[in-house]
Design an enzyme around this catalytic site. Structure first.
Site, PDB file in Angstrom:
ATOM      1  N   GLY A 174       3.940  -4.448   4.116  1.00 22.00           N
ATOM      2  CA  GLY A 174       4.146  -5.842   3.681  1.00 22.00           C
ATOM      3  C   GLY A 174       3.684  -6.881   4.699  1.00 22.00           C
TER       4      GLY A 174
ATOM      5  N   GLY B 101       6.826   1.117   5.432  1.00 15.47           N
ATOM      6  CA  GLY B 101       5.576   1.887   5.373  1.00 15.47           C
ATOM      7  C   GLY B 101       4.690   1.429   4.225  1.00 15.47           C
TER       8      GLY B 101
ATOM      9  N   ASP C 170      -2.661  -1.681  10.660  1.00 11.50           N
ATOM     10  CA  ASP C 170      -2.838  -1.607   9.201  1.00 11.50           C
ATOM     11  C   ASP C 170      -3.514  -2.830   8.584  1.00 11.50           C
ATOM     12  OD1 ASP C 170      -1.853   0.882   8.608  1.00 11.50           O
ATOM     13  OD2 ASP C 170       0.173   0.205   8.143  1.00 11.50           O
TER      14      ASP C 170
ATOM     15  N   LYS D   4       0.836  -1.216   0.000  1.00  9.88           N
ATOM     16  CA  LYS D   4       0.000   0.000   0.000  1.00  9.88           C
ATOM     17  C   LYS D   4       0.863   1.256   0.000  1.00  9.88           C
ATOM     18  CE  LYS D   4       0.420   1.052   4.805  1.00  9.88           C
ATOM     19  NZ  LYS D   4       1.181   2.112   5.381  1.00  9.88           N
TER      20      LYS D   4
ATOM     21  N   PRO E 118       9.620  -3.993   0.112  1.00  9.64           N
ATOM     22  CA  PRO E 118      10.659  -3.617   1.081  1.00  9.64           C
ATOM     23  C   PRO E 118      10.133  -3.732   2.517  1.00  9.64           C
ATOM     24  CG  PRO E 118      10.404  -1.919  -0.619  1.00  9.64           C
ATOM     25  CD  PRO E 118       9.357  -2.956  -0.877  1.00  9.64           C
ATOM     26  N   VAL E 119      10.958  -4.323   3.393  1.00 12.60           N
ATOM     27  CA  VAL E 119      10.527  -4.580   4.778  1.00 12.60           C
ATOM     28  C   VAL E 119      10.644  -3.304   5.619  1.00 12.60           C
ATOM     29  CG1 VAL E 119      11.068  -5.934   6.859  1.00 12.60           C
ATOM     30  CG2 VAL E 119      11.153  -7.016   4.600  1.00 12.60           C
TER      31      VAL E 119
END
Ligand code: CDM
Ligand code: ATP
Length: 334
Positions: free
Chosen positions: A111, A108, A146, A10, A104-105
């Site tokens: 994931g 933001g 989230d 997102k 990407p960990v």
């Protein structure tokens, strides 16, 4: 049985903070979240009854998961979700999972939250749990603020701690634009970013002023969706009024802020909006078309060698047929 699930990332197109929650553990927020065409792939193979869950990792960011979670897989959102569901529904979950980590960990881009939501949807369908939306959200909340957004397959204005999800229907004109996502890997935990925001000690009035534009946009979007009307994301982005107030008022992540400002300055042709997503560390620049985005990509890689940089597109919702095809079996889990 073997199954592949796409678990999408997102972006936060705006983010406002409205002080601490009553129990002072989190913040009340309002955020417009949408999907981008960057996804983890979760491959699931069933095992014999009683064999339990095993997980293995691949993909460009596989090594980063253990770097941030430690070596204990119990901290992985996929494992946590399966444990919660197995306890709640008294189920023997026996699965071999392979997570291809392409998002990407700690960036933001959500994931870990997306992976958790994918597992809730999968278990509901696969084990025939017939979970209500509230039951799904209760599990989601236990994992993170989230996760509820990712249960919804469309863009949404999220409020509460992020777990109250108001779906927004956008037309798909925005899909023709190009998004350059960058990540300098300057990692700061989400908790630290929120607490550094607290240290600013903003008055309610300061917050109201800072949130004003986001607030107006959130209100009008939620009202449109109540009338089942379709909003125009491109026009909204062009208004250039949406801000990430968590990051805007925060003093950390300054390297990322400088980097996107520099990329924006050097690659301003066709640039519509740029910002940091969530609590960072990733940032995005939205361009008119792939040509402008490709120029910006080259520019970014020259200025900041070694960064993660990828051109992608916004997907305002995952329901339409083109996206369903991309989602593969995801359609069965939606
Ligand atoms: C920054 C965002 O990604 C925007 O979408 C979210 O607000 C963060 O959501 P998340 O990563 O799912 O957050 P969680 O895993 O629930 O919380 C991590 C930490 O972030 C802080 N946190 C999170 C959400 C929120 N509304 N207020 C907070 O203060 C808390 O310190 C919490 O302990
Ligand atoms: N399945 C998973 N995928 C990615 N990270 C995971 C996963 N499980 C646990 N984590 C840990 O969760 C933390 C946050 O990872 P994630 O990639 O979800 O962050 P994020 O994109 O900033 O999320 P958010 O936007 O929800 O704050 C990291 O410390 C990471 O090690």
């Amino acid at each position: 049985m073997f199954l592949n699930i796409n678990s999408y990332a997102k972006l936060n197109l705006f983010l406002s903070i409205y002080g601490l929650t009553e129990d002072k553990t989190r913040h009340n927020i309002s955020s417009l979240m949408t999907y981008v065409d960057i996804c983890d792939k979760i491959s699931i193979t069933t095992k014999r009854y009683g064999d339990g869950v095993s997980i293995n990792f691949g993909g460009i960011f596989a090594h980063k998961i253990s770097q941030y979670t430690g070596n204990s897989v119990e901290n992985n959102t996929i494992i946590k979700t399966l444990k919660l569901i197995s306890d709640e529904y008294d189920l023997s979950i026996d699965l071999d999972i392979y997570l291809e980590k392409n998002i990407p960990v700690a960036s933001g881009m959500g994931g870990g939250s997306s992976n958790a939501a994918a597992m809730i949807k999968f278990c509901d369908k696969f084990y025939g749990l017939e979970m209500t939306q509230d039951e799904k959200i209760n599990i989601a909340r236990e994992i993170g603020a989230d996760v509820s957004f990712f249960l919804q397959n469309s863009s949404a204005v999220c409020s509460g701690i992020g777990d109250v999800v108001n779906p927004i229907y956008f037309d798909d004109a925005i899909c023709k634009k190009s998004v350059l996502v960058i990540d300098l890997m300057e990692k700061v935990s989400t908790a630290k970013i929120y607490s550094s925001y607290d240290q600013l000690n903003l008055s309610q009035q300061d917050e109201e002023i800072m949130n004003k534009n986001n607030n107006l946009i959130a209100l009008s979007l939620v009202n449109l969706s109540k009338l089942n009307k379709i909003a125009d994301m491109e026009q909204l982005i062009r208004l250039n009024k949406m801000t990430n107030n968590l990051i805007q008022s925060d003093k950390i992540l300054y390297k990322t802020k400088n980097a996107i400002a520099k990329i924006a300055e050097n690659s301003s042709d066709g640039l519509i909006k740029f910002d940091i997503t969530g609590a960072g560390s990733a940032a995005y620049l939205i361009y008119e078309n792939p040509l402008f985005a490709r120029r910006a990509l080259t520019n970014a890689q020259t200025m900041f060698p070694g960064i993660f940089a990828k051109i992608t597109t916004i997907m305002p919702d995952l329901h339409d047929s083109a996206n369903l095809q991309k989602c593969g079996v995801y359609q069965n889990c939606a």
